[in-house]
Scaffold this motif. Structure first.
Motif, PDB file in Angstrom:
ATOM      1  N   LEU A 256      69.380  37.486  50.336  1.00  0.00           N
ATOM      2  CA  LEU A 256      68.386  36.719  51.085  1.00  0.00           C
ATOM      3  C   LEU A 256      67.261  36.186  50.204  1.00  0.00           C
ATOM      4  N   ASN A 257      66.982  36.842  49.097  1.00  0.00           N
ATOM      5  CA  ASN A 257      65.810  36.536  48.288  1.00  0.00           C
ATOM      6  C   ASN A 257      65.648  35.045  47.965  1.00  0.00           C
ATOM      7  N   PRO A 258      66.638  34.352  47.414  1.00  0.00           N
ATOM      8  CA  PRO A 258      66.412  32.930  47.062  1.00  0.00           C
ATOM      9  C   PRO A 258      66.369  31.987  48.263  1.00  0.00           C
ATOM     10  N   MET A 259      66.669  32.502  49.476  1.00  0.00           N
ATOM     11  CA  MET A 259      66.711  31.635  50.650  1.00  0.00           C
ATOM     12  C   MET A 259      65.393  31.618  51.412  1.00  0.00           C
ATOM     13  N   LEU A 260      64.433  32.463  51.035  1.00  0.00           N
ATOM     14  CA  LEU A 260      63.217  32.625  51.813  1.00  0.00           C
ATOM     15  C   LEU A 260      62.029  31.995  51.090  1.00  0.00           C
ATOM     16  N   PRO A 261      61.137  31.327  51.816  1.00  0.00           N
ATOM     17  CA  PRO A 261      60.020  30.617  51.167  1.00  0.00           C
ATOM     18  C   PRO A 261      58.993  31.570  50.558  1.00  0.00           C
ATOM     19  N   MET A 262      58.813  32.769  51.151  1.00  0.00           N
ATOM     20  CA  MET A 262      57.802  33.675  50.606  1.00  0.00           C
ATOM     21  C   MET A 262      58.163  34.118  49.196  1.00  0.00           C
ATOM     22  N   THR A 263      59.449  34.143  48.859  1.00  0.00           N
ATOM     23  CA  THR A 263      59.879  34.497  47.508  1.00  0.00           C
ATOM     24  C   THR A 263      59.192  33.610  46.475  1.00  0.00           C
ATOM     25  N   TYR A 264      59.139  32.317  46.743  1.00  0.00           N
ATOM     26  CA  TYR A 264      58.621  31.366  45.766  1.00  0.00           C
ATOM     27  C   TYR A 264      57.090  31.359  45.757  1.00  0.00           C
ATOM     28  N   LEU A 265      56.474  31.634  46.912  1.00  0.00           N
ATOM     29  CA  LEU A 265      55.025  31.716  46.917  1.00  0.00           C
ATOM     30  C   LEU A 265      54.555  32.940  46.137  1.00  0.00           C
ATOM     31  N   VAL A 266      55.209  34.097  46.368  1.00  0.00           N
ATOM     32  CA  VAL A 266      54.825  35.311  45.643  1.00  0.00           C
ATOM     33  C   VAL A 266      55.039  35.142  44.145  1.00  0.00           C
ATOM     34  N   ASP A 267      56.175  34.536  43.767  1.00  0.00           N
ATOM     35  CA  ASP A 267      56.454  34.344  42.342  1.00  0.00           C
ATOM     36  C   ASP A 267      55.430  33.394  41.716  1.00  0.00           C
ATOM     37  N   GLY A 268      55.109  32.318  42.392  1.00  0.00           N
ATOM     38  CA  GLY A 268      54.150  31.375  41.832  1.00  0.00           C
ATOM     39  C   GLY A 268      52.753  31.960  41.741  1.00  0.00           C
ATOM     40  N   LEU A 269      52.346  32.733  42.769  1.00  0.00           N
ATOM     41  CA  LEU A 269      51.021  33.342  42.734  1.00  0.00           C
ATOM     42  C   LEU A 269      50.912  34.365  41.599  1.00  0.00           C
ATOM     43  N   ARG A 270      51.983  35.049  41.288  1.00  0.00           N
ATOM     44  CA  ARG A 270      51.961  35.981  40.150  1.00  0.00           C
ATOM     45  C   ARG A 270      51.659  35.238  38.848  1.00  0.00           C
ATOM     46  N   VAL A 271      52.266  34.056  38.704  1.00  0.00           N
ATOM     47  CA  VAL A 271      52.027  33.272  37.488  1.00  0.00           C
ATOM     48  C   VAL A 271      50.576  32.816  37.439  1.00  0.00           C
ATOM     49  N   THR A 272      50.019  32.410  38.581  1.00  0.00           N
ATOM     50  CA  THR A 272      48.647  31.916  38.570  1.00  0.00           C
ATOM     51  C   THR A 272      47.629  33.049  38.417  1.00  0.00           C
ATOM     52  N   VAL A 273      47.956  34.243  38.926  1.00  0.00           N
ATOM     53  CA  VAL A 273      47.017  35.372  38.831  1.00  0.00           C
ATOM     54  C   VAL A 273      47.049  35.991  37.444  1.00  0.00           C
ATOM     55  N   SER A 274      48.249  36.326  36.962  1.00  0.00           N
ATOM     56  CA  SER A 274      48.375  37.076  35.710  1.00  0.00           C
ATOM     57  C   SER A 274      48.865  36.244  34.547  1.00  0.00           C
ATOM     58  N   GLY A 275      49.381  35.060  34.806  1.00  0.00           N
ATOM     59  CA  GLY A 275      49.951  34.259  33.736  1.00  0.00           C
ATOM     60  C   GLY A 275      51.454  34.407  33.709  1.00  0.00           C
TER      61      GLY A 275
END
Length: 647
Positions: free
Chosen positions: A583-602
Motif C-alpha cells: 500500500l505504501n506507494p499508493m497513498l498520498p501521505m507517504t509522499y508528504l511524510v517523505d518530502g517533509l523529512r527532506v525539508t525538516v532534516s535535509g
C-alpha cells in the motif's frame, strides 16, 4: 475565474456572529491536532529526569585475590546520582516493591548482595558474571518500560567499563609482580654466571696443577724404581759379603759405608719428593673442598664428586708412600751409622756383618714398596688429571647454561615495561572502554518531536480534510444544476477547503516553529509542500464525499487508519507486514511524510521533487474523478433525493 467566484460564494455563506467562526475553527484543526501531539511528544527522552525510579543497593564490599577493594555497588550508585538520567530514589527493597506496585516508581533497579564479589573474580581462572535486575510494571506505563532499554544499555556500559578497568588494573598489577620476580631472577642469574666463571677458572687451575703433579709423580716413580734396583743389588752384595767378610771386611766396610751413604742420600731425595707429592695432593683436596664450599651447587655434580674422590684416594696413597719413604730413609741412616761404627770398629763389625743382611733386606723391601706406591701414585694422579679435565668441561658447560639463562631472563624482563600508577590508570581508562564509537548522521533530526513532525503534520492535514466537508458543501448546488462546467464545479467545491487547509497548514507550521523550535533546513519548501499536501488531502476527501456522499467520510477515516502504518511515518517500512508495504506507494501521505523529512532534516532534492510531483498528480487526478462524478450527479435519481445515509 468562475471557480474562484463560486469558492468565495461558498465562504460567504458563513455570515453571522457564530458562522464566521467556522472557517477560523477549520483553520485551527491542524494546529489543535498536530501541535498538541508534537508539544506532548517533542522531547520525552529529554525529560526522563522527572520520572521517579527506585534503586535498591544490597551490595557488600569485596576483595580481589590481590587484596584490591571492590565496592562496585556504591560506585554504581554514585554514577547514577551523577548521571541524572532519571529521578533516582535510593530506598529499601520493600519500599521499592510497594512503590512499583502502586505506581510511585516507573521501574526499580536492584543491585544484589554478591555484585562486588562476582566482579572481584575478574582475574580468576573461572570468573563469575555479575547481574543487575530491572523490575517493570507495564500496568503503570508501557512506554516507560521501553525507555528503560536506554538505561539498561547505559548501566551495562558503565558496569562493563568499570569491570574492564578493574581487570586491567589487576593484570597490570600481576605484570608488575612478574617483573619484580624476573628482576630478582635476573640478579640471581647474573650472580650464577659470576660463580660459574669462578668455578671455570678454579677447575682450570686444578686441571693444570694435577697435570704438573702427575708429571712430578712420574719422575718420583722412576726414581723409586731405580732405588729399588739399587737396594736389590745391595742385598746381593750383602750376601756375598757374608762369605767374604773375614777377608774383605775392611775394604767391604769402607765400600759399605760409601754405599750406605749413597743409599741414605737417595732415600732422602725420595722422601723429599714423596713429601712434596703428599703436600700437593693435600692442597688439591683442600682446593676442591673450598670450591664446593664457595659453590654449594657443585656438591651434587657427578663429575665434581668423582674428581674429589680421586683426589682423596691419591692423597691417601701419597701419604702412605711418604711414610714408607720416611721409614726407608731412617733405615738407611741407621745403616750408615752402623757402617761408620763398623768402620771404626772393624773387629766388632766382623761379628755383626752377618746381621747386616737383615736391615739391607728391609731396605730392599721398603724401596720396592716405595716403587710400587709411586707407581700407584702415578696412576691416581692420571685419574685425577682426567677428572679435573672433566670437571673443567662441566664448569664450562655450567657457565654457558648460566649465561643462556641470564640472557633469557633479561630478554623477558625487557619485554615487560615499567609502569607507574598514572600509566596504569590511563591504561585502565583506555582498555576499560577499548572502542569509542563515533555516531554520525547525514541529516540529523535532533529531538524526538522534530523527527516525528512530518508524520504528525500529515495526520493533522488529513484530519482537516475530514472535518472540512462536515461544515463545507462539497458542491455548489446552483453550479451543479446550472450550466457551469463539471470540472469548474469540482474545482469550486475543492477550492474553499484547500484554501482553509493551506491557511491551517501555515498556522501549524508557524506555531510549531516558533513555540517548539522546529527550525527546518528548507523552510520555504516546507511551506510549499504543506500547502501542496493540504490541497492533495482535501482533493481526496472532496472526491470521496462527492462520489460516495456521507459514507465517503468513513472511507476517508479508513484511509487515515491505513496510512498511519503504511506511510512509514513511525517504523521503517521493511518492519511492516507485506500488505502495508504494497500500500505504501499508493497513498498520498507517504509522499508528504517523505518530502517533509527532506525539508525538516535535509536529504535528496530528487526525492522532494518527486514528492511534489506525486502530490500534484494526486490533486489533479482526484479533481478529474470528482468532475466525472459531478457530471453523473447532474442526473437526479431517487437514491440522491432520498440518500440511505445523511448528516
Amino acid at each position: 475565474m468562475k471557480a474562484v467566484k463560486l469558492a468565495l460564494l461558498e465562504l460567504r455563506r458563513f455570515r453571522g456572529p457564530m458562522r464566521r467562526l467556522v472557517p477560523l475553527l477549520l483553520c485551527l484543526v491542524p494546529l489543535l491536532y498536530g501541535a498538541m501531539y508534537l508539544w506532548a511528544n517533542w522531547d520525552p527522552y529529554g525529560k526522563t529526569d522527572r520520572m521517579p525510579v527506585a534503586v535498591v543497593n544490597q551490595d557488600h564490599l569485596a576483595h580481589a585475590k590481590q587484596g584490591r577493594r571492590v565496592d562496585a555497588g556504591d560506585q554504581l550508585v554514585k554514577q547514577l546520582k551523577a548521571s541524572g538520567t532519571f529521578d533516582w530514589h535510593f530506598v529499601g527493597q520493600d519500599e521499592a516493591r510497594d512503590g512499583l506496585e502502586h505506581g510511585r516508581y516507573f521501574f526499580t533497579i536492584h543491585i544484589p548482595s554478591d555484585f562486588s564479589h562476582k566482579l572481584a573474580t575478574g582475574a580468576d581462572t573461572r570468573p563469575k558474571q555479575a547481574g543487575i535486575r530491572i523490575e517493570l510494571n507495564d500496568a503503570n506505563n508501557y512506554i516507560a518500560g521501553i525507555m528503560t532499554e536506554v538505561v539498561q544499555t547505559k548501566l551495562q556500559d558503565q558496569v562493563n567499563s568499570a569491570t574492564h578497568a578493574a581487570y586491567v588494573r589487576s593484570v597490570y598489577g600481576e605484570l608488575s609482580d612478574v617483573r619484580d620476580k624476573l628482576t630478582t631472577a635476573s640478579d640471581g642469574a647474573h650472580r650464577l654466571v659470576g660463580a660459574t666463571r669462578v668455578a671455570q677458572q678454579g677447575t682450570s687451575t686444578v686441571a693444570s696443577a694435577t697435570s704438573t703433579l702427575h708429571d712430578g709423580a712420574t719422575g718420583v716413580a722412576a726414581g723409586a724404581r731405580q732405588i729399588a734396583r739399587a737396594t736389590g743389588q745391595i742385598d746381593d752384595l750383602a750376601g756375598r759379603l757374608d762369605q767374604a767378610a773375614a777377608d774383605r771386611l775392611p775394604g767391604a766396610v769402607s765400600a759399605l759405608v760409601s754405599t750406605a751413604r749413597l743409599t741414605t742420600d737417595g732415600l732422602d731425595a725420595v722422601h723429599t719428593a714423596t713429601s712434596a707429592t703428599r703436600k700437593g695432593t693435600s692442597r688439591a683436596v683442600g682446593d676442591l673442598t673450598d670450591l664446593a664450599d664457595s659453590h654449594p651447587e657443585l656438591r651434587d655434580d657427578p663429575v665434581y664428586r668423582r674428581a674429589l674422590g680421586h683426589a682423596r684416594s691419591l692423597d691417601s696413597t701419597a701419604t702412605a708412600l711418604d711414610g714408607r719413604a720416611a721409614a726407608a730413609e731412617n733405615n738407611a741412616r741407621r745403616s750408615l751409622r752402623e757402617a761408620e761404627r763398623l768402620q771404626d770398629d772393624v773387629g766388632s763389625l766382623r761379628r755383626d756383618v752377618l746381621a747386616l743382611h737383615t736391615p739391607l733386606r728391609l731396605v730392599d723391601t721398603g724401596s720396592r714398596s716405595a716403587a710400587d706406591g709411586a707407581h700407584g701414585l702415578v696412576e691416581g694422579l692420571g685419574t685425577l688429571e682426567k677428572g679435573s679435565g672433566a670437571l673443567h668441561a662441566a664448569a664450562e658447560q655450567a657457565h654457558g647454561g648460566a649465561s643462556e639463562v641470564s640472557r633469557t631472563v633479561d630478554d623477558g624482563l625487557h619485554k615487560i615495561p615499567r609502569t607507574s600508577p598514572d600509566q596504569v590508570a590511563h591504561a585502565a581508562e583506555v582498555l576499560g572502554t577499548p572502542v569509542h564509537i563515533d555516531r554520525g548522521n547525514l541529516h540529523p533530526a535532533g529531538v524526538y518531536g522534530r523527527g516525528l513532525a512530518p508524520f504528525f503534520f500529515g495526520i493533522a492535514l488529513w484530519v482537516f480534510g475530514l472535518f472540512a466537508y462536515l461544515l463545507l458543501r462539497p458542491l455548489n448546488t446552483r453550479a451543479l444544476v446550472g450550466r457551469v462546467g463539471a470540472f469548474t464545479t469540482a474545482v469550486a467545491g475543492w477550492l474553499p477547503a484547500a484554501l482553509l487547509g493551506a491557511v491551517g497548514a501555515l498556522v501549524l507550521y508557524g506555531v510549531v516553529d516558533l513555540a517548539l523550535g522546529l527550525n527546518p533546513v528548507h523552510g520555504f519548501w516546507m511551506l510549499a509542500l504543506l500547502v501542496t499536501g493540504a490541497a492533495a488531502f482535501v482533493a481526496v476527501d472532496h472526491c470521496l464525499r462527492t462520489v460516495f456522499g456521507v459514507p465517503g467520510d468513513v472511507l476517508s477515516l479508513v484511509l487515515l487508519i491505513l496510512q498511519l502504518t503504511a506511510s512509514g511515518g513511525l517504523y521503517p517500512l521493511p518492519t511492516e507486514p507485506a500488505f502495508f508495504q504494497v500500500l505504501n506507494p499508493m497513498l498520498p501521505m507517504t509522499y508528504l511524510v517523505d518530502g517533509l523529512r527532506v525539508t525538516v532534516s535535509g536529504g535528496l532534492t530528487g526525492n522532494l521533487v518527486r514528492d511534489f510531483a506525486v502530490l500534484l498528480a494526486f490533486t489533479a487526478g482526484l479533481l478529474a474523478v470528482t468532475a466525472l462524478a459531478v457530471r453523473r450527479q447532474r442526473v437526479w435519481t431517487v437514491g440522491r433525493l432520498h440518500p440511505d445515509v445523511a448528516l
